[in-house]
Design a protein around this motif. Sequence first.
Motif, PDB file in Angstrom:
ATOM      1  N   MET A 255      36.786 -29.553  59.223  1.00 62.67           N
ATOM      2  CA  MET A 255      35.701 -28.626  58.829  1.00 62.67           C
ATOM      3  C   MET A 255      35.044 -29.118  57.542  1.00 62.67           C
ATOM      4  SD  MET A 255      34.514 -25.315  59.265  1.00 62.67           S
ATOM      5  CE  MET A 255      33.211 -24.553  58.364  1.00 62.67           C
ATOM      6  N   ASN A 256      33.757 -29.312  57.583  1.00 66.66           N
ATOM      7  CA  ASN A 256      33.040 -29.750  56.387  1.00 66.66           C
ATOM      8  C   ASN A 256      32.095 -28.682  55.867  1.00 66.66           C
ATOM      9  OD1 ASN A 256      34.195 -32.199  55.990  1.00 66.66           O
ATOM     10  ND2 ASN A 256      32.612 -33.366  57.060  1.00 66.66           N
ATOM     11  N   ILE A 257      32.482 -28.057  54.799  1.00 69.76           N
ATOM     12  CA  ILE A 257      31.593 -27.107  54.148  1.00 69.76           C
ATOM     13  C   ILE A 257      30.807 -27.824  53.065  1.00 69.76           C
ATOM     14  CG2 ILE A 257      31.552 -25.100  52.607  1.00 69.76           C
ATOM     15  CD1 ILE A 257      33.903 -23.978  54.194  1.00 69.76           C
ATOM     16  N   LEU A 258      31.471 -28.793  52.463  1.00 72.61           N
ATOM     17  CA  LEU A 258      30.887 -29.447  51.293  1.00 72.61           C
ATOM     18  C   LEU A 258      30.258 -30.793  51.609  1.00 72.61           C
ATOM     19  CD1 LEU A 258      33.896 -28.564  49.020  1.00 72.61           C
ATOM     20  CD2 LEU A 258      31.608 -27.587  48.830  1.00 72.61           C
ATOM     21  N   LEU A 259      31.076 -31.713  52.127  1.00 65.50           N
ATOM     22  CA  LEU A 259      30.588 -33.069  52.333  1.00 65.50           C
ATOM     23  C   LEU A 259      29.978 -33.233  53.714  1.00 65.50           C
ATOM     24  CD1 LEU A 259      33.418 -35.149  50.623  1.00 65.50           C
ATOM     25  CD2 LEU A 259      31.144 -34.647  49.735  1.00 65.50           C
ATOM     26  N   ASP A 260      28.871 -32.551  53.955  1.00 63.85           N
ATOM     27  CA  ASP A 260      28.155 -32.785  55.201  1.00 63.85           C
ATOM     28  C   ASP A 260      26.992 -33.720  54.894  1.00 63.85           C
ATOM     29  OD1 ASP A 260      26.678 -31.127  53.690  1.00 63.85           O
ATOM     30  OD2 ASP A 260      26.442 -29.537  55.180  1.00 63.85           O
ATOM     31  N   GLY A 261      26.308 -34.157  55.916  1.00 63.93           N
ATOM     32  CA  GLY A 261      25.153 -35.020  55.677  1.00 63.93           C
ATOM     33  C   GLY A 261      25.567 -36.416  55.273  1.00 63.93           C
ATOM     34  N   ARG A 262      24.608 -37.345  55.341  1.00 66.55           N
ATOM     35  CA  ARG A 262      24.927 -38.734  55.034  1.00 66.55           C
ATOM     36  C   ARG A 262      24.586 -39.024  53.569  1.00 66.55           C
ATOM     37  NH1 ARG A 262      22.084 -39.624  59.895  1.00 66.55           N
ATOM     38  NH2 ARG A 262      20.478 -40.841  58.841  1.00 66.55           N
ATOM     39  N   PRO A 263      25.410 -39.836  52.923  1.00 63.59           N
ATOM     40  CA  PRO A 263      25.199 -40.115  51.500  1.00 63.59           C
ATOM     41  C   PRO A 263      23.797 -40.662  51.215  1.00 63.59           C
ATOM     42  CG  PRO A 263      27.235 -41.140  52.277  1.00 63.59           C
ATOM     43  CD  PRO A 263      26.597 -40.497  53.456  1.00 63.59           C
ATOM     44  N   GLU A 264      23.273 -41.470  52.123  1.00 65.72           N
ATOM     45  CA  GLU A 264      21.959 -42.065  51.831  1.00 65.72           C
ATOM     46  C   GLU A 264      20.839 -41.023  51.882  1.00 65.72           C
ATOM     47  OE1 GLU A 264      24.073 -43.004  54.100  1.00 65.72           O
ATOM     48  OE2 GLU A 264      23.176 -43.226  56.083  1.00 65.72           O
ATOM     49  N   GLU A 265      21.152 -39.847  52.433  1.00 63.77           N
ATOM     50  CA  GLU A 265      20.151 -38.779  52.474  1.00 63.77           C
ATOM     51  C   GLU A 265      20.290 -37.811  51.308  1.00 63.77           C
ATOM     52  OE1 GLU A 265      20.522 -36.915  56.276  1.00 63.77           O
ATOM     53  OE2 GLU A 265      19.088 -38.296  57.184  1.00 63.77           O
ATOM     54  N   ALA A 266      21.145 -38.204  50.350  1.00 69.41           N
ATOM     55  CA  ALA A 266      21.450 -37.290  49.262  1.00 69.41           C
ATOM     56  C   ALA A 266      20.204 -36.725  48.601  1.00 69.41           C
ATOM     57  CB  ALA A 266      22.313 -37.999  48.218  1.00 69.41           C
ATOM     58  N   LEU A 267      19.218 -37.576  48.403  1.00 67.60           N
ATOM     59  CA  LEU A 267      18.029 -37.115  47.684  1.00 67.60           C
ATOM     60  C   LEU A 267      16.844 -36.860  48.610  1.00 67.60           C
ATOM     61  CD1 LEU A 267      18.368 -39.107  44.382  1.00 67.60           C
ATOM     62  CD2 LEU A 267      18.373 -36.627  44.649  1.00 67.60           C
ATOM     63  N   ARG A 268      17.153 -36.596  49.866  1.00 67.66           N
ATOM     64  CA  ARG A 268      16.056 -36.206  50.762  1.00 67.66           C
ATOM     65  C   ARG A 268      16.163 -34.706  50.970  1.00 67.66           C
ATOM     66  NH1 ARG A 268      16.788 -41.096  54.857  1.00 67.66           N
ATOM     67  NH2 ARG A 268      16.288 -42.747  53.375  1.00 67.66           N
ATOM     68  N   ILE A 269      15.365 -34.007  50.248  1.00 63.91           N
ATOM     69  CA  ILE A 269      15.483 -32.541  50.254  1.00 63.91           C
ATOM     70  C   ILE A 269      15.184 -31.954  51.636  1.00 63.91           C
ATOM     71  CG2 ILE A 269      13.121 -32.155  49.395  1.00 63.91           C
ATOM     72  CD1 ILE A 269      14.350 -29.744  47.810  1.00 63.91           C
ATOM     73  N   HIS A 270      14.267 -32.618  52.371  1.00 66.23           N
ATOM     74  CA  HIS A 270      13.910 -32.065  53.688  1.00 66.23           C
ATOM     75  C   HIS A 270      15.046 -32.228  54.675  1.00 66.23           C
ATOM     76  CE1 HIS A 270       9.997 -30.989  52.365  1.00 66.23           C
ATOM     77  NE2 HIS A 270       9.834 -32.205  51.850  1.00 66.23           N
ATOM     78  N   ALA A 271      15.738 -33.354  54.558  1.00 68.73           N
ATOM     79  CA  ALA A 271      16.909 -33.536  55.409  1.00 68.73           C
ATOM     80  C   ALA A 271      17.932 -32.454  55.115  1.00 68.73           C
ATOM     81  CB  ALA A 271      17.507 -34.921  55.169  1.00 68.73           C
ATOM     82  N   TYR A 272      18.086 -32.160  53.833  1.00 75.14           N
ATOM     83  CA  TYR A 272      19.032 -31.115  53.439  1.00 75.14           C
ATOM     84  C   TYR A 272      18.596 -29.760  53.981  1.00 75.14           C
ATOM     85  CZ  TYR A 272      21.666 -27.928  50.392  1.00 75.14           C
ATOM     86  OH  TYR A 272      22.472 -26.933  49.925  1.00 75.14           O
ATOM     87  N   MET A 273      17.282 -29.522  53.909  1.00 78.33           N
ATOM     88  CA  MET A 273      16.793 -28.228  54.387  1.00 78.33           C
ATOM     89  C   MET A 273      16.917 -28.109  55.893  1.00 78.33           C
ATOM     90  SD  MET A 273      13.655 -27.814  51.718  1.00 78.33           S
ATOM     91  CE  MET A 273      13.055 -26.173  51.991  1.00 78.33           C
ATOM     92  N   LEU A 274      16.755 -29.231  56.580  1.00 76.97           N
ATOM     93  CA  LEU A 274      16.907 -29.216  58.038  1.00 76.97           C
ATOM     94  C   LEU A 274      18.333 -28.840  58.440  1.00 76.97           C
ATOM     95  CD1 LEU A 274      14.856 -32.268  59.359  1.00 76.97           C
ATOM     96  CD2 LEU A 274      14.548 -29.837  59.931  1.00 76.97           C
ATOM     97  N   ARG A 275      19.292 -29.205  57.567  1.00 77.02           N
ATOM     98  CA  ARG A 275      20.696 -28.857  57.853  1.00 77.02           C
ATOM     99  C   ARG A 275      20.986 -27.410  57.449  1.00 77.02           C
ATOM    100  NH1 ARG A 275      22.010 -33.526  54.749  1.00 77.02           N
ATOM    101  NH2 ARG A 275      23.201 -32.265  53.278  1.00 77.02           N
ATOM    102  N   GLY A 276      19.966 -26.691  57.060  1.00 74.78           N
ATOM    103  CA  GLY A 276      20.195 -25.302  56.639  1.00 74.78           C
ATOM    104  C   GLY A 276      20.223 -25.145  55.140  1.00 74.78           C
ATOM    105  N   GLY A 277      19.893 -26.200  54.459  1.00 78.64           N
ATOM    106  CA  GLY A 277      19.894 -26.154  53.010  1.00 78.64           C
ATOM    107  C   GLY A 277      18.855 -25.189  52.468  1.00 78.64           C
ATOM    108  N   TYR A 278      19.177 -24.552  51.367  1.00 78.43           N
ATOM    109  CA  TYR A 278      18.337 -23.583  50.659  1.00 78.43           C
ATOM    110  C   TYR A 278      18.115 -22.291  51.448  1.00 78.43           C
ATOM    111  CZ  TYR A 278      17.667 -26.957  46.954  1.00 78.43           C
ATOM    112  OH  TYR A 278      17.899 -27.826  45.926  1.00 78.43           O
ATOM    113  N   GLN A 279      18.762 -22.183  52.633  1.00 81.40           N
ATOM    114  CA  GLN A 279      18.678 -20.921  53.364  1.00 81.40           C
ATOM    115  C   GLN A 279      19.534 -19.859  52.674  1.00 81.40           C
ATOM    116  OE1 GLN A 279      18.404 -20.760  57.423  1.00 81.40           O
ATOM    117  NE2 GLN A 279      16.694 -22.178  57.183  1.00 81.40           N
ATOM    118  N   GLY A 280      20.633 -20.333  52.145  1.00 81.96           N
ATOM    119  CA  GLY A 280      21.505 -19.406  51.427  1.00 81.96           C
ATOM    120  C   GLY A 280      20.778 -18.803  50.250  1.00 81.96           C
ATOM    121  N   LEU A 281      20.027 -19.653  49.547  1.00 78.94           N
ATOM    122  CA  LEU A 281      19.269 -19.181  48.390  1.00 78.94           C
ATOM    123  C   LEU A 281      18.219 -18.176  48.839  1.00 78.94           C
ATOM    124  CD1 LEU A 281      18.529 -19.371  45.385  1.00 78.94           C
ATOM    125  CD2 LEU A 281      17.075 -21.319  45.942  1.00 78.94           C
ATOM    126  N   LYS A 282      17.576 -18.520  49.963  1.00 77.60           N
ATOM    127  CA  LYS A 282      16.534 -17.640  50.493  1.00 77.60           C
ATOM    128  C   LYS A 282      17.129 -16.267  50.839  1.00 77.60           C
ATOM    129  CE  LYS A 282      13.031 -17.856  53.992  1.00 77.60           C
ATOM    130  NZ  LYS A 282      12.800 -18.440  55.311  1.00 77.60           N
TER     131      LYS A 282
END
Lengths: 575, 180, 412
Positions: free
Chosen positions: C1-28
Amino acid sequence: MVSLTINHQSLQVPEGTTILEAAKSAGIVIPTLCYLKELNEVAACRVCMVEIEGSNRLMPACDTVAQEGMVVFTNSRRAREARKINTQLLLSRHDCQCPTCVRSGNCSLQDLAHDLNIIEVPFEKQIPKNTWNMDHPLNRYASKCIRCLRCINVCEKVQSLGVWALNGTGEYNKIEVKDGADFSAAHCALCGQCITHCPVGALVERDDTQQLLDAIDDPDKITVMQVAPAVRAAWGDTLGFTKEQATVKRMVAAFRALGVDYVFDTNFSADLTIMEEGSEFIERMTHPGEYPMPMFTSCCPGWVRFAKLEYPELVPHLSTAKSPQQMFGAVAKTYYAQLLGVDPERIFCVSVMPCTAKKYECSVPEVNDAGAGRDVDMVLTTREIGRLLRSVHVDIASLPEEEFDQPLGIGTGAAVIFGATGGVMEAALRSAYYLITGKNPDADAFQAVRGQEVKGWKAKTLEINGITVRIAVASGLGNARRLIEALKRGEVQYDFIEIMACPGGCAGGGGQPIQDGCELAGERGEKLYVLDKELPLRFSHENPAVLKLYEDFMEKPLSHKAHQLLHTDQTKWRL
Amino acid sequence: MPFDHFLTRRILKSTYVCEVKILAGEAGTDYKPLIEPYRQMRGGIIEALHALMRAYHFIPPKALKDLAKAFRMTEAEVYGVASFYSYFTTKEQGAYVIRVCRSAPCHLENAQGVMELLEKELGIHAGQTTEDGKFTLEWTECVGQCAHAPVYTINREPVTEPKNVFSEQIPLLLEQLRQN
Amino acid sequence: MNILLDGRPEEALRIHAYMLRGGYQGLKRARQTPPQQVIEEIKSSGLRGRGGAGFPTGLKLSFIPQQEDTPRYIICNLDEGEPGTYKDRTLCEHVPHKLVEGLAICAYAIQATQAFIYCRAEYPYLVDVLKQAINQAKQENLLENLDIELRMGAGAYVCGEESALIESIEGHRGNPRFKPPYPAGQGLWQQPTVVLNVETLCNVPFILREGADAFSSVGTPDYPGTKLITLNGDVEHRGCFEVTTGTPIKEIIETVGGGVRQGRALKAIQVGGSSGGFLKASQIDTPLDFAALQKAGGSLGSGAILVLDETRDMVDLCFNIADFYRKESCGKCLPCREGCYRGWQIIRKIQQHQANQQDVENLFLLLDVMKETALCGLGQSFYLPIQSCITLFEEEFQAKLRTEVGGGERIS
């Protein structure tokens, strides 16, 4: 109010009270070491640890606030053991050379070790090396320092100088002069407040007692002693005397018992200082534009050092009148030598002062003008004279009382109060009033300048014969800085300002006997005001010995001769 | 094992390694411009000290005075702060500060050996600076690169080479830096 | 189970990739509910601080007074100084946006508009990564009125302690403050302040996005979720891994770590970095859980696991740990300043075959008094690693003791 129990005793204390204070109010003693109320609440020594029910750790009583329903044990096995080991750890870094320490018998660490019944230290002794140059008036023994941080905080918070600093980390952390630089380069006023707040013997004045004994034993030397006003309010403390035993006259007898030839009073030259400084002030006031104003007193060498180091632009504002100590020396080696009909070189002038900075002052070339070595050959603090008195093995308490020698032993009430903050100002006002109006004021007319301000200063505007005089009085260098900064910002204007480096003035001087945890300046100052009240003469300008000195020798205040012997060029006196 | 050119290139290109001492702090130097950007920042003295460290690789005595003025502290306080943190020093340092990690994970992987090798190559002991002013060598605590233990850093850039080659890599890397 | 280390390291600074994974939904989602409820959500998730102390995060947030007129601060503790720990660095490198999002959510929960990230001096390369992530989030208008400022530490382990960290941000020596008052009442610049670890913050977006129940259903009930561990020492694969709490440590070493290196036998492990306790090989069935580890005589701490094979010298390691403490003690309070040094000295004596039984007894006296009276966690935590090391491997220490000459035989 919160309710708690300490050692099964229920009590109620106001909210915010620490366990230490709560215990104290119930008569329960918790040993402390680094703690000084409001000054050093760092909870660093971990000696005052107490057990609190429900807490898995011990808590420092000095820094833990009592909470509703707390159950505290100050003397449980856990607390005692921890206290003991922590004290043993302190002792493992302390040289423990008690028999040869000036603080032996008056040392908080020694007391603590005794109280905790520590008879051995299970840890290997590792004593820091002493690298201090012991020629400084202020000495430091790294081998005795327990890193309680009091010196740092008193210098920083009270005196605003921050000479001491805690440098490094862990076992390497040590208290040093600022950036580890040489002490002589530090902006130290030599006020000695770090000494009087040190719980152990890590900070001490330079011991000059042997010099006096040598002079006494030298048949060619005539030893002439002067005793500062504040010394008489505290000398008995060094011998554990009661108020009744520690009278001024018994002090004179005691000093004579040491073997000095003449015991005189700095009060004499304090009156002389008022004549010179008061006249100087009137000269400055009545010639606007010719002199820098306001005028600052210059009788406190700690303050003079502070001004020269921190505010060199104020130097021309300092009164050119020498301090009473230096005036006395100049008179002793000229006028008095003539009276005795001896070569001034034979006179050995020693002063007993509540002060460590005086040790520095007497060595300044610009205040030595009599031409026979130093005007004041050496200075002993009240603590040093106490040590000497103990060493002569005379039952001082039962010595009959004696009078000061004449004529330099005559002083007025105005001079006695030099030893308390506001005293110089009050004495000056008493005489200035006379000089301006031609008649004496009520001797207690200027009481408003008495007493110590913890933070800030006293100020007053007076009207004397149509002349408005704005005065201010500050004690403690932190307060001096506040006052000066306010002056510089133009928020306040004064004509005459008295500053004393030590809080409460000389009564709380850095050379006075130490009673750990007690600020005694106020109490000692009070004693001086009582003496003032009891004296028949309370105006400097009525001191017959001073008048005679002017008549026979000095001519008049600010005369050529007075300028030569009793004044100094503040701008040439550099640090 | 051949010389790892990739590693050397990475090290030499690192902005932190390139953060070499270019300025020599002297008595007349005015440090105020360097301090100025942090003066209004609350608690900015730490950042100002970092800026001084980046530029001079040590905190010059006069800078302490300037800091005291700028942050309205006594010099003693400034020195107290500077001496607290191991990444600040008032002692002059070399252009390249090499720190060898000695925390447990590196200790177990022969950090001592790395230090000894560096000491031999540089001709100095831990805590010293080479005479040419190029290198300072010291121990440090965990730099958070334990997977590559034993680790050392050059101007804070971790050198994370496979541990079995450090004996060959170090002399070559030092030579490159010396010529840099 | 990955709660923390999901996504690929090379995408670390791609905010849209992060958002596509559900990123910033929690904030919303957080912003659509009252702050108080956000805290409630975190509370009921059971999330506990990942820095080492394991304090319930929701409770910590709830200590911040609710009235809005006083400034309050949130600080992200990226002063990861515990030897053997680099989980927070890994998170910043792999999922910096998770940190920014978590920080924004918690800031919203306590109504703070100023956040700080206190980054240790050893990680200068994270500054750029975090600044970029913050800027990207700003450009997407995700941060609203929140300002996130980066502050650098300067190489002091003790600054990982929250009150020392606060002192450091204020520009002082990093001497820990005495508590109470706690930072929640009087923290940074005497204002209410909450200090949270990077890993703790990175868990928050998941909780807000998937709900408290989704989080608390993972791992053990007492310490739910996953835990980042850093495997060091004698294992085949060293590195940072995300593990569901409750997993037996044995399984972690064998599966994730690939077993003990060179097929050697396991001797001991130390969980929680240099301030953690040791466990013997026989204890490695202990699950990765806060309470279970404590019960076994260790601690979860930062989650660093140091694996030691049969060849390791425990006295030498013990000395290394004492050396670390001796150097990192700030020196303000006596028991830590002297205790670390004296402890180190005695262990050195043991190592050099110069110590006797009395020295060992003195060492235990010291350890007790440090645990009970040291001012901050640093001095208090000296106890666990040293005590457990000496107790568990007593024979190794005893073998190095000097028996008194002429004093007759010691009966033990």
